[in-house]
Structure formats: structure tokens, C-alpha cells
Design a protein around this motif. Sequence first.
Motif, PDB file in Angstrom:
ATOM      1  N   LYS A 140       0.734  -1.205  -0.067  1.00  0.00           N
ATOM      2  CA  LYS A 140       0.218  -0.127   0.076  1.00  0.00           C
ATOM      3  C   LYS A 140       0.818   1.302   0.011  1.00  0.00           C
ATOM      4  CE  LYS A 140      -3.831  -2.309   0.458  1.00  0.00           C
ATOM      5  NZ  LYS A 140      -4.409  -2.836  -0.810  1.00  0.00           N
ATOM      6  N   SER A 141       2.146   1.183   0.042  1.00  0.00           N
ATOM      7  CA  SER A 141       3.048   2.310  -0.031  1.00  0.00           C
ATOM      8  C   SER A 141       3.959   2.380  -1.049  1.00  0.00           C
ATOM      9  CB  SER A 141       3.825   2.559   1.344  1.00  0.00           C
ATOM     10  OG  SER A 141       4.576   1.503   1.340  1.00  0.00           O
ATOM     11  N   GLY A 142       4.125   1.326  -1.873  1.00  0.00           N
ATOM     12  CA  GLY A 142       5.112   1.847  -3.124  1.00  0.00           C
ATOM     13  C   GLY A 142       5.661   0.350  -3.657  1.00  0.00           C
ATOM     14  N   THR A 143       5.068  -0.961  -3.378  1.00  0.00           N
ATOM     15  CA  THR A 143       5.417  -1.937  -3.971  1.00  0.00           C
ATOM     16  C   THR A 143       4.176  -2.843  -3.975  1.00  0.00           C
ATOM     17  OG1 THR A 143       7.583  -1.963  -2.711  1.00  0.00           O
ATOM     18  CG2 THR A 143       6.750  -4.086  -3.919  1.00  0.00           C
ATOM     19  N   LYS A 144       3.836  -3.365  -5.477  1.00  0.00           N
ATOM     20  CA  LYS A 144       3.066  -4.250  -5.714  1.00  0.00           C
ATOM     21  C   LYS A 144       3.566  -5.553  -6.551  1.00  0.00           C
ATOM     22  CE  LYS A 144      -0.633  -0.626  -6.350  1.00  0.00           C
ATOM     23  NZ  LYS A 144      -1.819  -1.194  -5.915  1.00  0.00           N
ATOM     24  N   ARG A 145       3.051  -6.722  -6.258  1.00  0.00           N
ATOM     25  CA  ARG A 145       3.834  -7.813  -7.153  1.00  0.00           C
ATOM     26  C   ARG A 145       2.674  -8.675  -7.448  1.00  0.00           C
ATOM     27  NH1 ARG A 145       7.124  -9.437  -3.538  1.00  0.00           N
ATOM     28  NH2 ARG A 145       5.724 -11.269  -2.696  1.00  0.00           N
ATOM     29  N   TRP A 146       2.903  -9.397  -8.723  1.00  0.00           N
ATOM     30  CA  TRP A 146       1.853 -10.487  -9.225  1.00  0.00           C
ATOM     31  C   TRP A 146       2.881 -11.666  -9.380  1.00  0.00           C
ATOM     32  CZ3 TRP A 146       1.368  -5.359 -10.070  1.00  0.00           C
ATOM     33  CH2 TRP A 146       0.201  -4.646 -10.004  1.00  0.00           C
ATOM     34  N   ASP A 147       2.603 -12.515  -8.469  1.00  0.00           N
ATOM     35  CA  ASP A 147       3.240 -14.002  -8.924  1.00  0.00           C
ATOM     36  C   ASP A 147       2.573 -14.871  -9.766  1.00  0.00           C
ATOM     37  OD1 ASP A 147       5.603 -13.148  -7.208  1.00  0.00           O
ATOM     38  OD2 ASP A 147       4.484 -13.660  -5.449  1.00  0.00           O
ATOM     39  N   GLN A 148       3.264 -15.372 -10.640  1.00  0.00           N
ATOM     40  CA  GLN A 148       2.792 -16.737 -11.342  1.00  0.00           C
ATOM     41  C   GLN A 148       1.599 -16.246 -12.295  1.00  0.00           C
ATOM     42  OE1 GLN A 148       4.582 -19.219 -11.987  1.00  0.00           O
ATOM     43  NE2 GLN A 148       6.172 -18.501 -10.507  1.00  0.00           N
ATOM     44  N   TYR A 149       1.767 -14.912 -12.790  1.00  0.00           N
ATOM     45  CA  TYR A 149       0.693 -14.363 -13.434  1.00  0.00           C
ATOM     46  C   TYR A 149       0.881 -14.314 -14.861  1.00  0.00           C
ATOM     47  CZ  TYR A 149      -2.982 -10.992 -14.644  1.00  0.00           C
ATOM     48  OH  TYR A 149      -3.913 -10.061 -15.219  1.00  0.00           O
ATOM     49  N   HIS A 150      -0.331 -14.724 -15.598  1.00  0.00           N
ATOM     50  CA  HIS A 150      -0.091 -14.995 -16.992  1.00  0.00           C
ATOM     51  C   HIS A 150       1.241 -15.273 -17.808  1.00  0.00           C
ATOM     52  CE1 HIS A 150      -3.717 -13.358 -19.018  1.00  0.00           C
ATOM     53  NE2 HIS A 150      -4.013 -13.039 -18.115  1.00  0.00           N
ATOM     54  N   GLY A 151       1.728 -16.256 -17.068  1.00  0.00           N
ATOM     55  CA  GLY A 151       2.777 -16.991 -17.534  1.00  0.00           C
ATOM     56  C   GLY A 151       3.994 -16.523 -17.061  1.00  0.00           C
ATOM     57  N   TYR A 152       4.105 -15.432 -16.307  1.00  0.00           N
ATOM     58  CA  TYR A 152       5.480 -14.419 -15.877  1.00  0.00           C
ATOM     59  C   TYR A 152       5.481 -15.065 -14.595  1.00  0.00           C
ATOM     60  CZ  TYR A 152       4.257 -11.937 -19.973  1.00  0.00           C
ATOM     61  OH  TYR A 152       3.817 -11.729 -21.533  1.00  0.00           O
TER      62      TYR A 152
END
Length: 160
Positions: free
Chosen positions: A126-138
Amino acid sequence: MTIPLKVLQIGLSLGILAACSGEKQQDAATNNIKAAYKLSGLSGKKEEEVSKIYGEGTKMGIWKDARAGCVDCPKMSYKSDSVEVIFINGKSDRITLNHLQNYDFSDEVILGLLDLPVATPTFDNKSGTKRWDQYHGYRSISAFGEKGKINYILILSNAE
């Protein structure tokens, strides 16, 4: 009601100027985002294929990372350092997108820039980092921001 010809000409001229002014960044009124990077056309590609899309790259050095299986992996820069790519096993794998400070730090904008559908991040502090793991083949897509704007996006295609 008729619109005077001069008003119509001015409006048309402004519209043409706006359309020709370069890459659309963000339409604040509708929050529609134009994909600035077609990730599927960049990730997992050979150096020659990336050069066809982004022009001749500049070698930034060699990347070494035992965990990623990198001994002498070339690190290249494209589009005035807007795109940095590390080629692991001959393919673009570790991709950093820079100079994104004009874009809002929101899920919709981040994924929209990459031409990916919106999804809830796996991690969001909520302050400056977002991550999507194992998303759309990445393996991982991480966005880093400050003051509500994107600093850069890091995409790990396959490597650790």
C-alpha cells in the motif's frame, strides 16, 4: 444549432495535435490506458527480435546471478534506457521498464501498460510495492512507486 466553421477547424486541429503528440499516457477522464509495452512481444525473445521492436540496444554490461543460471548474461538498454533487458540463456527474461513517472500507481494502470488484464496483486504494501506472482505465464511482475506514481516495473519471465 450549427457550429461555426472556425470553431470546428480549431477543435479538429487540437484533436489532430493531441493524436500526433506521441504515445498516449493516461486519459484521466476515463482512466483508459494504452498498452505502452506489449509484454508478450518482449518476454522470452532473442536479442535480434527485441532489437526489431525497440531498435538497436546499448550493452550495459554483463549480469551474473548463479540462482538465475546466469554466468555471462548480456544486459541491454533500449529506447533511451526506458527498457532494460537481461538475456538469460539467450532469451529476454529479466525486464525493467523505466521512466514511468507520468502514470498512476494503480493495478489497472500497471497491468494496462503491459497489455494484461487487471488482477489483484499477490503482494501490496500500500505504499510503493505491488507484485503479481505466477501471473499470465510470468514468474513475477513487480511495480515500484512513489507519491502515487510508478517509478519502474520489473518482470521476471522464468528465471529466479
